[in-house]
Write an enzyme that holds these catalytic residues in place. Structure first.
Site: not given
Length: 261
Positions: A115, A135
């Protein structure tokens, strides 16, 4: 700065290093706060014209949240309620950092680390680097811009191929997809980053601030609407000493010397 993050500023370049190699530069709360402080310092320093973000060591850029840290005890809802509006590391969704940011990806860029890459403008990676929003493989979701940013950067199927598998993709594959600008052998990574830095510094800093501000603050508008917005950096660039120096240098057939205002 904090021992978790190093900031070095010289010759208009801010070099930010997440310095936690023993945990593959994973980010805990202390590190997150240190990164936020650094972005705020850089935003206030008009002498900084480009940022290079990397991780210490040769194994990892950043592998995301420190899974051993106490904060990981939060439920998903508690984590979502406490999200930083500027995203992971205070960077992945930040819209106020008006200087170019180059990701020097020296290894794993996973989860929040990926990210942070999505929060950068230029990505230069070592051949052994791997990228992924992993994730879902630990029952979490890339809430800090991973899901929403990836589908805006890549073709839908390519983005979903990563998001719905949580797999790690090698640097060469990410370059083919268009997320990485350049892939080089590890021993050439610094030289490649330095080339990109030099190319950025060759441009008028007021122009680059205007470009970033235009892109970061008008994504909800059409191109015609965006062109008409009187953003502060745009107005400053159009009537800057940089704009006059650029024309003079072109006419005099010499490299420009940017005043930066």
């Amino acid at each position: 700065m904090s021992g978790e993050v190093r900031l070095e500023v010289a010759d208009h370049v801010a070099r930010v290093t997440i310095d936690r190699p023993k945990v593959l530069n994973a980010v805990d709360e202390k590190t997150h706060r240190a990164l936020r402080d650094i972005w705020e310092r850089i935003e206030a320093d008009r002498d900084v014209r480009v940022v290079v973000l990397t991780g210490a060591g040769e194994r990892a850029f950043c592998v995301g949240a420190d899974m051993s840290a106490a904060a990981i005890g939060k439920t998903g809802l508690e984590y979502w309620a406490d999200l930083d509006p500027d995203g992971f590391g205070g960077l992945s969704l930040r819209t106020t950092l008006d200087v170019p940011v180059i990701a020097r990806v020296n290894g794993y860029a996973l989860g929040g680390g990926m990210e942070m890459v999505l929060g950068c403008d230029i990505v230069v990676a070592a051949e052994h680097a791997q990228f992924g929003l992993t994730e879902p493989r630990v029952g979490r979701i890339a809430l800090d811009g991973g899901v929403t940013q990836l589908v805006r950067r890549l073709p839908y199927n390519q983005a979903m191929g990563l998001l719905l598998t949580g797999r790690r993709a090698p640097a060469a594959e990410m370059e083919r997809m268009g997320l990485v600008n350049e892939v080089v052998p590890a021993d050439q990574l610094d030289a490649a980053v330095d080339r990109w830095v030099a190319d950025v510094l060759a441009c008028a800093p007021t122009s680059l601030r205007a470009v970033k501000q235009m892109l970061q603050r008008t994504t909800h508008l059409t191109s015609r609407e965006a062109r008409a917005v009187r953003l502060p950096a745009l107005m400053a660039a159009l009537d800057s000493e940089d704009s006059r120096e650029g024309v003079r240098a072109f006419q005099e057939k010499r490299p420009p010397v940017w005043p930066g205002h």
